[in-house]
Design a protein around this motif. Sequence first.
Motif, PDB file in Angstrom:
ATOM      1  N   LYS A 126      93.472 111.196  97.434  1.00  0.00           N
ATOM      2  CA  LYS A 126      93.697 112.736  97.679  1.00  0.00           C
ATOM      3  C   LYS A 126      92.338 113.616  97.500  1.00  0.00           C
ATOM      4  CE  LYS A 126      96.852 116.339  95.720  1.00  0.00           C
ATOM      5  NZ  LYS A 126      98.029 116.627  94.906  1.00  0.00           N
ATOM      6  N   HIS A 127      91.444 113.472  96.575  1.00  0.00           N
ATOM      7  CA  HIS A 127      90.347 114.097  96.155  1.00  0.00           C
ATOM      8  C   HIS A 127      89.134 113.281  96.441  1.00  0.00           C
ATOM      9  CE1 HIS A 127      92.660 117.027  94.162  1.00  0.00           C
ATOM     10  NE2 HIS A 127      93.258 115.793  93.654  1.00  0.00           N
ATOM     11  N   GLY A 128      88.986 112.026  96.690  1.00  0.00           N
ATOM     12  CA  GLY A 128      88.115 111.332  96.833  1.00  0.00           C
ATOM     13  C   GLY A 128      86.687 111.640  97.875  1.00  0.00           C
ATOM     14  N   SER A 129      87.104 112.054  99.058  1.00  0.00           N
ATOM     15  CA  SER A 129      86.243 112.233 100.290  1.00  0.00           C
ATOM     16  C   SER A 129      85.618 113.994  99.679  1.00  0.00           C
ATOM     17  CB  SER A 129      87.076 112.914 101.350  1.00  0.00           C
ATOM     18  OG  SER A 129      87.611 111.606 101.959  1.00  0.00           O
ATOM     19  N   GLU A 130      86.292 114.715  99.376  1.00  0.00           N
ATOM     20  CA  GLU A 130      85.950 115.997  98.727  1.00  0.00           C
ATOM     21  C   GLU A 130      84.706 115.808  97.736  1.00  0.00           C
ATOM     22  OE1 GLU A 130      87.356 120.143  96.845  1.00  0.00           O
ATOM     23  OE2 GLU A 130      88.490 118.493  96.814  1.00  0.00           O
ATOM     24  N   LEU A 131      84.978 114.877  96.562  1.00  0.00           N
ATOM     25  CA  LEU A 131      84.120 114.821  95.608  1.00  0.00           C
ATOM     26  C   LEU A 131      82.810 114.165  96.192  1.00  0.00           C
ATOM     27  CD1 LEU A 131      86.593 113.798  92.674  1.00  0.00           C
ATOM     28  CD2 LEU A 131      85.348 115.766  93.068  1.00  0.00           C
ATOM     29  N   ASN A 132      83.072 113.261  96.781  1.00  0.00           N
ATOM     30  CA  ASN A 132      81.702 112.583  97.661  1.00  0.00           C
ATOM     31  C   ASN A 132      81.033 113.744  98.464  1.00  0.00           C
ATOM     32  OD1 ASN A 132      82.337 109.918  96.388  1.00  0.00           O
ATOM     33  ND2 ASN A 132      83.488 109.435  98.135  1.00  0.00           N
ATOM     34  N   ASP A 133      81.490 114.562  98.988  1.00  0.00           N
ATOM     35  CA  ASP A 133      80.641 115.363  99.919  1.00  0.00           C
ATOM     36  C   ASP A 133      79.892 116.368  98.937  1.00  0.00           C
ATOM     37  OD1 ASP A 133      81.889 114.758 102.253  1.00  0.00           O
ATOM     38  OD2 ASP A 133      83.449 116.220 102.305  1.00  0.00           O
ATOM     39  N   PHE A 134      80.023 116.417  97.720  1.00  0.00           N
ATOM     40  CA  PHE A 134      79.360 117.025  96.738  1.00  0.00           C
ATOM     41  C   PHE A 134      77.899 116.388  96.582  1.00  0.00           C
ATOM     42  CE2 PHE A 134      83.494 118.974  95.041  1.00  0.00           C
ATOM     43  CZ  PHE A 134      83.292 120.358  95.743  1.00  0.00           C
ATOM     44  N   PHE A 135      77.620 115.139  96.913  1.00  0.00           N
ATOM     45  CA  PHE A 135      76.316 114.515  96.825  1.00  0.00           C
ATOM     46  C   PHE A 135      75.406 115.423  98.020  1.00  0.00           C
ATOM     47  CE2 PHE A 135      78.860 110.908  94.692  1.00  0.00           C
ATOM     48  CZ  PHE A 135      78.025 110.980  93.595  1.00  0.00           C
ATOM     49  N   ASP A 136      74.307 115.274  97.686  1.00  0.00           N
ATOM     50  CA  ASP A 136      73.383 115.918  98.459  1.00  0.00           C
ATOM     51  C   ASP A 136      73.187 114.657  99.842  1.00  0.00           C
ATOM     52  OD1 ASP A 136      72.944 118.028  97.251  1.00  0.00           O
ATOM     53  OD2 ASP A 136      71.380 117.328  96.020  1.00  0.00           O
ATOM     54  N   PHE A 171      80.782 114.558  84.374  1.00  0.00           N
ATOM     55  CA  PHE A 171      81.516 115.833  83.684  1.00  0.00           C
ATOM     56  C   PHE A 171      81.960 117.012  84.466  1.00  0.00           C
ATOM     57  CE2 PHE A 171      81.303 119.337  80.513  1.00  0.00           C
ATOM     58  CZ  PHE A 171      81.651 118.611  79.174  1.00  0.00           C
ATOM     59  N   GLY A 172      81.071 117.409  85.368  1.00  0.00           N
ATOM     60  CA  GLY A 172      81.233 118.531  86.215  1.00  0.00           C
ATOM     61  C   GLY A 172      82.399 118.437  87.325  1.00  0.00           C
ATOM     62  N   ARG A 173      82.390 117.051  87.708  1.00  0.00           N
ATOM     63  CA  ARG A 173      83.498 116.638  88.756  1.00  0.00           C
ATOM     64  C   ARG A 173      85.062 116.609  88.113  1.00  0.00           C
ATOM     65  NH1 ARG A 173      78.977 116.187  90.954  1.00  0.00           N
ATOM     66  NH2 ARG A 173      78.918 115.362  93.139  1.00  0.00           N
ATOM     67  N   ARG A 174      84.885 116.446  86.910  1.00  0.00           N
ATOM     68  CA  ARG A 174      86.266 116.187  86.197  1.00  0.00           C
ATOM     69  C   ARG A 174      86.984 117.781  86.043  1.00  0.00           C
ATOM     70  NH1 ARG A 174      90.218 113.590  83.628  1.00  0.00           N
ATOM     71  NH2 ARG A 174      90.972 114.457  81.800  1.00  0.00           N
ATOM     72  N   VAL A 175      85.943 118.750  85.621  1.00  0.00           N
ATOM     73  CA  VAL A 175      86.433 120.046  85.471  1.00  0.00           C
ATOM     74  C   VAL A 175      86.990 120.288  86.776  1.00  0.00           C
ATOM     75  CG1 VAL A 175      85.589 122.206  85.242  1.00  0.00           C
ATOM     76  CG2 VAL A 175      84.809 120.439  83.698  1.00  0.00           C
ATOM     77  N   HIS A 176      86.067 120.082  87.847  1.00  0.00           N
ATOM     78  CA  HIS A 176      86.489 120.786  89.206  1.00  0.00           C
ATOM     79  C   HIS A 176      88.141 120.000  89.514  1.00  0.00           C
ATOM     80  CE1 HIS A 176      86.438 121.484  93.640  1.00  0.00           C
ATOM     81  NE2 HIS A 176      86.461 120.257  93.918  1.00  0.00           N
ATOM     82  N   PHE A 177      88.071 118.916  89.294  1.00  0.00           N
ATOM     83  CA  PHE A 177      89.458 117.829  89.755  1.00  0.00           C
ATOM     84  C   PHE A 177      90.397 118.460  88.745  1.00  0.00           C
ATOM     85  CE2 PHE A 177      92.131 114.869  87.563  1.00  0.00           C
ATOM     86  CZ  PHE A 177      93.011 114.573  88.734  1.00  0.00           C
ATOM     87  N   ILE A 178      90.431 118.770  87.606  1.00  0.00           N
ATOM     88  CA  ILE A 178      91.497 119.536  86.673  1.00  0.00           C
ATOM     89  C   ILE A 178      91.823 120.557  87.323  1.00  0.00           C
ATOM     90  CG2 ILE A 178      91.944 120.404  84.324  1.00  0.00           C
ATOM     91  CD1 ILE A 178      91.944 117.516  84.383  1.00  0.00           C
ATOM     92  N   LEU A 179      90.849 121.549  87.686  1.00  0.00           N
ATOM     93  CA  LEU A 179      91.300 122.855  88.230  1.00  0.00           C
ATOM     94  C   LEU A 179      91.929 122.734  89.604  1.00  0.00           C
ATOM     95  CD1 LEU A 179      88.368 125.044  86.886  1.00  0.00           C
ATOM     96  CD2 LEU A 179      90.752 125.078  86.103  1.00  0.00           C
ATOM     97  N   GLU A 209      76.999 126.530  90.877  1.00  0.00           N
ATOM     98  CA  GLU A 209      76.464 126.096  91.984  1.00  0.00           C
ATOM     99  C   GLU A 209      76.985 125.296  92.868  1.00  0.00           C
ATOM    100  OE1 GLU A 209      71.995 125.802  91.434  1.00  0.00           O
ATOM    101  OE2 GLU A 209      71.964 127.875  90.558  1.00  0.00           O
ATOM    102  N   THR A 210      77.613 124.199  92.200  1.00  0.00           N
ATOM    103  CA  THR A 210      78.156 122.893  92.966  1.00  0.00           C
ATOM    104  C   THR A 210      79.517 123.214  93.261  1.00  0.00           C
ATOM    105  OG1 THR A 210      76.470 121.479  91.917  1.00  0.00           O
ATOM    106  CG2 THR A 210      78.425 120.554  92.929  1.00  0.00           C
ATOM    107  N   PHE A 211      80.302 123.715  92.398  1.00  0.00           N
ATOM    108  CA  PHE A 211      81.665 123.881  92.737  1.00  0.00           C
ATOM    109  C   PHE A 211      82.187 125.282  92.594  1.00  0.00           C
ATOM    110  CE2 PHE A 211      80.704 120.229  89.996  1.00  0.00           C
ATOM    111  CZ  PHE A 211      81.277 119.171  90.742  1.00  0.00           C
ATOM    112  N   ASP A 212      81.544 126.353  92.452  1.00  0.00           N
ATOM    113  CA  ASP A 212      81.680 127.737  92.593  1.00  0.00           C
ATOM    114  C   ASP A 212      82.842 128.019  91.411  1.00  0.00           C
ATOM    115  OD1 ASP A 212      81.617 130.367  93.318  1.00  0.00           O
ATOM    116  OD2 ASP A 212      83.063 130.193  94.908  1.00  0.00           O
ATOM    117  N   ILE A 213      82.810 127.450  90.401  1.00  0.00           N
ATOM    118  CA  ILE A 213      83.680 127.690  89.090  1.00  0.00           C
ATOM    119  C   ILE A 213      82.977 128.499  88.329  1.00  0.00           C
ATOM    120  CG2 ILE A 213      84.897 126.278  87.325  1.00  0.00           C
ATOM    121  CD1 ILE A 213      85.164 123.911  89.094  1.00  0.00           C
ATOM    122  N   THR A 214      83.918 129.434  87.986  1.00  0.00           N
ATOM    123  CA  THR A 214      83.505 130.463  86.663  1.00  0.00           C
ATOM    124  C   THR A 214      84.600 130.528  85.770  1.00  0.00           C
ATOM    125  OG1 THR A 214      83.932 132.133  87.965  1.00  0.00           O
ATOM    126  CG2 THR A 214      81.598 131.655  88.159  1.00  0.00           C
ATOM    127  N   GLY A 215      84.406 130.835  84.611  1.00  0.00           N
ATOM    128  CA  GLY A 215      85.462 131.351  83.618  1.00  0.00           C
ATOM    129  C   GLY A 215      85.622 130.156  82.681  1.00  0.00           C
TER     130      GLY A 215
END
Length: 861
Positions: A126-136, A171-179, A209-215
Motif C-alpha cells: 500500500k505505501h512502499g512505492s510512495e515511501l521509496n519515491d522519497f529517496f533522491d 524515523f521520519g518515514r514512520r511519522v509520515h506513515f502513521i499520518l 521538507e521531505t514530507f510537508d508535515i507540520t504540527g
Amino acid sequence: MNRILAFIRGVFSSSSTTGSIDPEVVLQGTDREPGVIETTDKLLKWKKPYTEEYTDYLTIYEALNKYETASEALTRLEPLLDERGRNEEQVLDAATTLEEDLQAVVEFIERRSTYNAEWIDHMKKKHGSELNDFFDDPDHSHTHQQFRAIFANDNFNRVNAAAGTGKTTTFGRRVHFILSEFDDVAASDLLAFTFTRNGRDEMQKELEETFDITGVDVRTINSYSKSIAEEQYSDLEFLVGEAKTTEIARIWRDIQDNEELEATYESFMSAWKDDRYDPNDIDVVDGVYESHAEKSTVTIHGEEVQLDTIPEEGIAHKSIAQLLTTLGLEYNYQTHIEWASSPSGGSILDFELVEPVQGKRLYIQYCTSEKTREDRPQYRNIHSERPESIRRLFSSNPKLDTDPEGKTVIVLDGEKLLDRPSDDLNWKRKQTTARFANAVQTTLENELQQVGVDLSNRLSGRDLKDYVYDRKLLYHDIVEKVSEFINQARVREWDPVQTRNEVESYLKEEGEDLDEGVEEFARLSITAYRKFNEVFDNRTKTDFHGSVVLTRNLLREGDVDEDDLYSHIFIDEMQDLNQVQFSVIKELAKQRQNVRTFGVGDDWQSIFGFQGSRPDLFINFGDELDAGEYDEMDTAPEEIFTDGNPLLADFDAFEDTRLENNYRCPESVVDASNALIENNEIRTEKEPSGLPGGDPVQIHHLGCDTFEYKLNQSMERKIKTLIRKSPYSPEETQILLRQKDADPAFYYSLKKSLPDRVDIRTAHDSKGSEAEHVLIPKVVQNHGYPSLQGDKWIDPVKQPPEIYEEHKASYQLEEERRLFYVALTRSKSRLDVLTVQGAESVFIDELPDSHCEHLSCTSEV
C-alpha cells in the motif's frame, strides 16, 4: 451471526428451560452484565476489520484484552455444554455455535504473529512505492527491516539501529506513515523526542521538507519537561546553562571563603594543582588561551554563546568577555538576579562583576537591535530586554518588585552600536565583525570609566595568557567538575544524604589506593550539593533535570493537562537517556489507553555515561517501560502467552526490529567494528553488514617511546604523512581523539600543524558525523583508547548500574569499547588506526586480522 442470534432469542421467547444454571442469563445476560450472545457479537465485529481490511496492527494490549473477554465467555458456556441432558436441543445448538465463533476469535489472536506479518506485507504494497519515491536516488529502496520498523505498530516498538543504517530516515518515514494510514491520528497527536536541539531541528526539517508535515510536537525531553513544570508551577524560575553555572560558581566561592572548610579546600587545591596545573608548560598555556580567544561559538572563558547567520549578540558577548578579561576583571556570565522578578520567571543579566565598583554591584547588559529582535526572535537570549526595561530594574519604583539599592548597570544598546540594520550587514566579512566588536569594546570602556572602574591595569602578552590559563584551570574547570559531581548524584536520584553515604562507602573501599585530594573534593562537593538543593529546590527554582523529575512525578499523579498527552510517542537516540528521562517515557505511555511508543536507538553507540545515560535501559526496553503489564486486566500476559500454548510461545512485551544494513561504511570497517563490540558483555544482539568491499583497516604500529612528548611527536608526524598521502582532501578527513582537555599538548599541537580544514574532534563529538578518511591516533595502553584511569574526582559518585556487577563486566571498559566503536564507524572509505609497537591497546587485539592490515613502522616516521 445475526440469524443465529435471532433464532436464540426466539427460543427464549417461546419456551422455558430447567437446570442448575439459567441458560437465558448465560446467553442473554442481565441488566448488569451482557450475555455471551452480545459478547460474541462484539468480538466478531472487532475481528472483522482486521481480517478483511487490515485496519491495524494487532497490539499486545488488544490481543490480551480480547483474549481475556473471549476466554471468560467460553468459561460461561461450559456448564451449558456440560449439562446437555438438562437443556433443550436449541440451547445446545446455540451454545455450540457460540463456542465455535469464540474459538475462531481465540484462534485469530493466537495467530497474532502471522496476522501482523501479513499486515506489514499489506502496508508494503500500500505505501512502499510512495515511501521509496522519497529517496533522491531512484534506484534506492527500503529494506524489509526498514519497512518493518516503519509499519510495526504495537503498543511498544523498539528499533535497534546499528551505525549507518538510516535510523533518521526510518524515523521520519514512520511519522509520515502513521499520518497517512490512520485517519483518526492528527499531527498534533504525535510527540517526538530528540536527544539534542540539533536533532530536533534536523527532524523538523526532515518532516517539513521531505514530507510537508507540520504540527508534530518535536522537542527534547528537557524542553517538554520545562513547559510542563511551568504550566503547573507558574512562579517557578528556571536557571539553565550559564545562569546555572553562575549559581554553582557562587556556591563554590562561599565554600572557598568558609573558614571551617579552609583546611579541606587547601588540601584539595594542592592536589588539583599537582594533577592539572602546569603554568610552566608554555605550549599548553598558549593552547588554552588560543582555544578560547579564537573566533568560535564561545567566549574567552568557555561559556557557550549561540551564534546565528546574524551573530550580533554572540559577538557582543564575546567582545565584552574579552575586554573584561584583558582588564583582569572577574565576572559571572548569565547571572540570575534575585532582587528583580520578570514575567518570564526571573531576570537574567549578561554579566556581573564579582567585585563591587565603588561599593556597588555592577552589571553589564547587551540589548540586541530591534531588527535582530524582530527577525530572529528564537536567536536572542530569552531574558534579554530592551534598554529602557533594563534601566527600569535599576530605578527605584514602589510599583515594581525590585531592590536596586547598591546596584548599577551599564546598558549597551545594539541599536546604536550597529552602523546599519543587522540584516543589511555581511557578517561573514571579518571587517564587519571586527568593526562591530570594536564599537562594543570602545563603548564599554567609556562606560566602565564613568562608573569608576580603573582601566590602567590592562593585561597583555604573557601576562594575559597566564591569567586566562589560571582562570580556566584554577577556577572555571573546578566549577565544572563540581557541577558534574552534583549531576552524577542527581541522575541517580541520590539526595545529599544518600550521596554522602554512597561516597563514604566508596572511599572506605578504596582505602590507601585513593589519590590525594579526592576525599577532600568529594566532601566539598557534597557540601556544594546541599547548598545547590537549597537554591534549586524544585519549588521556587529549578533547572532542566529538576523539571524532568517534576514532570515525571506530575505524570504519575495524573496532574498533566490532556493537551500535553499524546497517542503516539517517538524517541530518537533512546540509548542516551538517563533513568529519570526514561521514566518520563514510561509514564507518558501510561497516560492514555493504547498509546503507541516508538523508540529508536543503538546500545552499541551509548557513549554518554558521564552524563548519566544508561544503555541497559534500552537493552531491557520492555521491562523498563512495563510493556505488557496491564493493571486493569485480571489476566497477565505470561498466563496466556506461555510455553503452554505453542501458538503464543513467542510472546514478547514489545515489537523488536533490528536495522543492520550499514549504508555508510565499507564491509571491512563494519566487520572489524562488529568483532570489537562483541567483546562487550552488556549489549543487544545485532549482525550489521557494510557496503561491499572496502580496503582493510590500516593499523600502524609506530616504533617509538611511549614517553608523552616522544609519543606526541611520533603520532603527529605519522598523521601529517598519512594526510599528505591520502587520496582524500583535508575537508574529507577527520581525526578522532579520545580527549582534548586531558591531553592538551597533543591537541593544541595538532591544531597548529595541520590544515585548518581537517576536522579534529573527540570521538564523543563525532557521534552522527562521517568522513571519507578517518584517523584514530593513540590507540595505546594508558595513553588514549581505552582511557581506563577514569575521572578520580567523579568516580566516588559515578557508580555503574547493577547489571554490570551481576554480569561481572567492567562498566568503564565497555563504555570505552563503545566509544571506540563509534570512532571506527565514522569512516566512509579509509580508516587508519595508530598504535605503538609493544604497547598496543587491548582494542587492537580485538580487531580481526581478516579485515585489518598491520603495518610495522620501525622508526618514528
